[in-house]
Write an enzyme that holds these catalytic residues in place. Structure first.
Site, mmCIF file in Angstrom:
data_model
loop_
_atom_site.group_PDB
_atom_site.id
_atom_site.type_symbol
_atom_site.label_atom_id
_atom_site.label_comp_id
_atom_site.label_asym_id
_atom_site.label_seq_id
_atom_site.Cartn_x
_atom_site.Cartn_y
_atom_site.Cartn_z
ATOM 1 N N ARG A 194 0.798 -1.221 0.048
ATOM 2 C CA ARG A 194 0.276 0.146 0.069
ATOM 3 C C ARG A 194 0.823 1.145 -0.288
ATOM 4 O O ARG A 194 0.447 2.413 -0.332
ATOM 5 C CB ARG A 194 -1.017 -0.070 1.218
ATOM 6 C CG ARG A 194 -1.866 1.505 1.019
ATOM 7 C CD ARG A 194 -2.552 1.336 2.162
ATOM 8 N NE ARG A 194 -3.114 0.462 3.647
ATOM 9 C CZ ARG A 194 -2.098 0.518 4.382
ATOM 10 N NH1 ARG A 194 -1.677 1.299 4.232
ATOM 11 N NH2 ARG A 194 -2.220 -0.964 5.019
ATOM 12 N N TYR A 211 -16.051 17.077 -14.835
ATOM 13 C CA TYR A 211 -16.449 15.737 -14.942
ATOM 14 C C TYR A 211 -17.436 15.596 -13.709
ATOM 15 O O TYR A 211 -17.801 15.797 -12.805
ATOM 16 C CB TYR A 211 -14.618 14.855 -14.804
ATOM 17 C CG TYR A 211 -15.978 13.348 -15.205
ATOM 18 C CD1 TYR A 211 -15.758 12.974 -16.296
ATOM 19 C CD2 TYR A 211 -15.184 12.779 -14.033
ATOM 20 C CE1 TYR A 211 -15.923 12.104 -16.186
ATOM 21 C CE2 TYR A 211 -15.978 11.437 -13.454
ATOM 22 C CZ TYR A 211 -16.202 11.042 -14.831
ATOM 23 O OH TYR A 211 -15.981 10.010 -14.999
ATOM 24 N N LYS A 260 -8.295 7.032 -19.230
ATOM 25 C CA LYS A 260 -8.468 7.630 -20.356
ATOM 26 C C LYS A 260 -7.021 7.847 -21.301
ATOM 27 O O LYS A 260 -6.532 6.552 -21.610
ATOM 28 C CB LYS A 260 -8.756 8.763 -20.459
ATOM 29 C CG LYS A 260 -10.122 9.590 -19.408
ATOM 30 C CD LYS A 260 -11.611 8.864 -19.472
ATOM 31 C CE LYS A 260 -12.357 8.674 -18.342
ATOM 32 N NZ LYS A 260 -12.109 9.571 -17.137
#
Ligand code: PLP
Length: 378
Positions: free
Chosen positions: A47, A99, A198
């Site tokens: 992590r 967005y 994206k």
């Protein structure tokens, strides 16, 4: 090194253990320690740190012209972590055209933690100056926006924001432009955020996010939060984004080349009411877009004369353009934002024209794409 070289080499060296040229996918949660509290090479738990993630983080930092990169499990996880830099009762000024998921996170989730949000038109530096309050600590903007492709002059906004006595952080979501077209840190932004889902990933096969900064103190706070909150990507996802980035410059040139051909076709088409593309002279921020962005990118929006019915008919009639949400992959996508990606903002100040069609232009041959749009519009 130039951008194209960094995209392939930054953060990545042949593996010191065996010479593997491509960054290995380190599927491990933990690391052997040489003694109590003596981890080898700084790795203790995945992590906190993972070698595959580190390669990605260093690569995106180099591409954005930053000094520190952080990878996240999604673009929204990156956004959420950045907002956790703030204390309760801080005011955030955000673009009024961000967005939809960012708007939902701000408006529906983070308000409950006593953060205050105002949404303003960031394409106009004066309306940003007017919307700043004595408790503003962060300004969030996106350029170009989705789906109106509005362009904000990052340098002009940075001047306004940094003149405020609080020195609020200026954050730019650079997902649509990518660092190949636009580098916000060089224009005065403090933080760059990405949905690597994206263009950076580029193949519609992974969900991820990233944050890039220049300042060490800010980076330390963000690394602390990345570990403390834990919205980290797995090593396989990091590998996929790293691999996607290698061809980012090639893909972005091709996306824009195809987009230009489609813009030329749509601007003359009798069924198109309005065309929206940042590098088209009819775009309201054409001059800023030309200065700030290397090319116009792969996203095109247009409004059809027949409104919602016409838009639905066209997007259901294409054969190569796939009817789907998301963007930035090698394949061409088409959608009606009002009924799909932007359904969550219907009725709000972010609502979208029902006749608007959004294209994510892929890297197929342009003749096939033109023929497909031609038959769908017919
Ligand atoms: C997709 C997207 C996001 C959110 O990213 P996820 O990876 O889907 O969480 C944020 N900003 C922009 C501009 C996006 O297109």
């Amino acid at each position: 090194m130039k951008f194209e070289t960094l995209a392939i080499h930054a953060g990545q060296e042949p593996d010191p253990n065996n010479g593997a040229v491509m960054t290995p996918v380190y599927l491990t949660s933990t690391y052997a320690q040489d003694g109590v509290g003596r981890p080898r090479q700084g790795y203790e738990y995945s992590r906190t740190q993972n070698p595959t993630r580190k390669a990605l983080q260093d690569c995106i930092a180099a591409l954005e012209g930053g000094n520190y990169g952080l990878a996240f499990s999604s673009g929204l996880a990156a956004t959420d972590t950045v907002l956790r830099l703030l204390n309760a009762d801080s005011h955030v000024l955000a673009g009024n055209d961000v967005y939809g998921g960012t708007f939902r996170l701000f408006d529906k989730v983070l308000r409950r933690f006593n953060l205050d949000f105002t949404f303003a038109d960031t394409t106009d530096p004066e309306s940003v100056a007017e919307a700043l309050t004595p408790s503003t600590r962060l300004v969030w903007l996106e350029t170009p926006t989705n789906p109106f492709l509005r362009v904000t002059d990052i340098r002009a906004i940075a001047e306004v924001v940094h003149a405020h006595p609080n020195k609020p952080l200026l954050v730019v979501d650079n997902t649509f432009a990518t660092p190949y077209l636009q580098r916000p840190l060089e224009l005065g932004a403090d933080i760059v955020v990405h949905s690597t889902t994206k263009y950076l990933g580029g193949h519609s096969d992974v969900v991820g996010g990233a944050v890039i900064v220049k300042d060490k103190e800010l980076a330390d706070k963000l690394y602390f939060l990345q570990n403390a909150v834990g919205a980290v990507p797995g090593p396989m996802d990091c590998f996929l984004v790293l691999r996607g980035i290698k061809t980012l410059p090639l893909r972005m040139d091709r996306h824009a080349g195809n987009a230009n051909a489609i813009v030329e076709f749509l601007e003359k088409h009798p069924k198109v009411e309005k065309l929206i593309y940042p590098h088209h002279p009819s775009h309201p921020q054409y001059k800023v877009a030309k200065q700030q962005m290397k090319n116009g990118g792969g996203m095109i929006s247009f409004i059809l004369k027949g409104g919602r019915d016409a838009a639905v008919k066209v997007v259901e009639a294409t054969r190569i353009f796939t009817l789907a949400e998301s963007l930035g992959g090698v394949e061409s996508l088409i959608e009606v934002p009002a009924a799909m990606t932007h359904l969550s903002v219907a009725g709000s100040q972010l609502a979208v024209d029902p006749g608007l069609v959004r294209l994510s232009v892929g890297i197929e041959h342009k003749d096939d794409l033109l023929e497909d749009l031609e038959q769908a519009l017919r």
